[in-house]
Design an enzyme around this catalytic site. Structure first.
Site, PDB file in Angstrom:
ATOM      1  N   ARG A  93       3.029   4.562   6.401  1.00  0.00           N
ATOM      2  CA  ARG A  93       3.421   3.812   7.596  1.00  0.00           C
ATOM      3  C   ARG A  93       3.829   2.376   7.296  1.00  0.00           C
ATOM      4  O   ARG A  93       4.090   1.595   8.213  1.00  0.00           O
ATOM      5  CB  ARG A  93       2.253   3.821   8.601  1.00  0.00           C
ATOM      6  N   ASP A 118       0.446   3.735   1.719  1.00  0.00           N
ATOM      7  CA  ASP A 118       0.431   4.289   3.077  1.00  0.00           C
ATOM      8  C   ASP A 118       1.854   4.500   3.608  1.00  0.00           C
ATOM      9  O   ASP A 118       2.682   3.587   3.582  1.00  0.00           O
ATOM     10  CB  ASP A 118      -0.344   3.320   3.998  1.00  0.00           C
ATOM     11  N   CYS A 134       0.844  -1.192   0.000  1.00  0.00           N
ATOM     12  CA  CYS A 134       0.000   0.000   0.000  1.00  0.00           C
ATOM     13  C   CYS A 134       0.885   1.250   0.000  1.00  0.00           C
ATOM     14  O   CYS A 134       1.998   1.241   0.520  1.00  0.00           O
ATOM     15  CB  CYS A 134      -0.902   0.006   1.231  1.00  0.00           C
ATOM     16  N   HIS A 164      -2.358  -4.017   5.017  1.00  0.00           N
ATOM     17  CA  HIS A 164      -2.196  -3.633   6.423  1.00  0.00           C
ATOM     18  C   HIS A 164      -3.534  -3.290   7.045  1.00  0.00           C
ATOM     19  O   HIS A 164      -4.426  -2.757   6.387  1.00  0.00           O
ATOM     20  CB  HIS A 164      -1.227  -2.448   6.543  1.00  0.00           C
ATOM     21  N   CYS A 207      -6.202   0.113   6.836  1.00  0.00           N
ATOM     22  CA  CYS A 207      -5.964   0.664   5.494  1.00  0.00           C
ATOM     23  C   CYS A 207      -7.104   1.604   5.070  1.00  0.00           C
ATOM     24  O   CYS A 207      -8.276   1.205   5.049  1.00  0.00           O
ATOM     25  CB  CYS A 207      -5.831  -0.478   4.491  1.00  0.00           C
TER      26      CYS A 207
END
Ligand code: ZN
Length: 211
Positions: A47, A45, A43, A99, A102
């Site tokens: 993090r 993302d 992803c 994750h 998400c």
């Protein structure tokens, strides 16, 4: 310039120095070429950083990231990365890492319109539809969200196996393993979902290509 921007330029200098202290040829060697054993599809993302999570160095992971780690079989970007990784770099492992928490998956569970991204999220909604019975049966919303994240990863691994690129590699006897992981934002640990494909015999008949 703002502080963050200055900081990242400065960080780069420090990083180079720290690498050269350990190995003065670190960058010279990397500039010769790459032979990463792994393609990471994760992803976007911020993090979920592929190298940090897996403790790998520059040169070890070929990376493709998009919203909600999707494997869309008409996405030329994803197909190009996959083709290059499998056929040129000859990676041994392709890993889809989703994750918990998400935002893409969360959006797919709801009805808000957020712009052009709605059309990307639709692919995730299609995954929900495939697993609607199982997901709708989970009353707790957080639990349903978590399960959807997992189910989506499994679906994307299966979509990888369905691609002509992966099936061709298997047909040619190339060693290529597909895996699905979920990363816990609040723990740092990953869970291997155990969706391991290593030949097209693992696919539904209708998806098996006679190559
Ligand atoms: Zn995400």
């Amino acid at each position: 310039m703002d502080d963050f921007y200055k900081k990242i330029l400065d960080n780069n200098k420090k990083w180079v120095e720290s690498k050269l202290v350990l190995d003065k040829d670190f960058f010279n060697n990397l500039s010769e070429g790459q032979t990463p054993p792994l393609l990471w599809i994760g992803c976007s993302d911020s993090r979920v950083p592929a190298n940090e999570i897996t403790g790998t160095q520059a040169g070890e992971v070929f990376v493709h990231r998009n919203i909600a780690n999707m494997v869309i079989h008409t996405d030329m970007n994803m197909l190009s990365v996959l083709d290059y990784a499998v056929n040129v770099l000859k990676v041994k492992h392709v890993l889809v890492c989703g994750h918990y928490g998400c935002g893409g998956i969360k959006a797919a569970m709801g009805n808000d319109s957020v712009g052009i991204i709605d059309n990307w999220i639709r692919h995730i909604k299609d995954v929900y539809r495939h697993h609607q019975k199982e997901l709708d049966a989970i009353m707790d919303e957080k639990e349903r969200f978590n399960k959807f994240v997992e189910v989506n990863v499994k679906e994307q691994v299966s979509d990888l196996a369905k691609t002509s690129i992966v099936q061709n590699a298997w047909k040619n006897g190339q060693e290529l393993y597909l895996h699905g992981w979920v990363y816990g934002l609040n723990s740092g640990y990953v869970t291997d979902l155990g969706v391991n494909y290593s030949s097209n015999d693992d696919l539904d008949d209708v998806y098996q290509l006679n190559i």
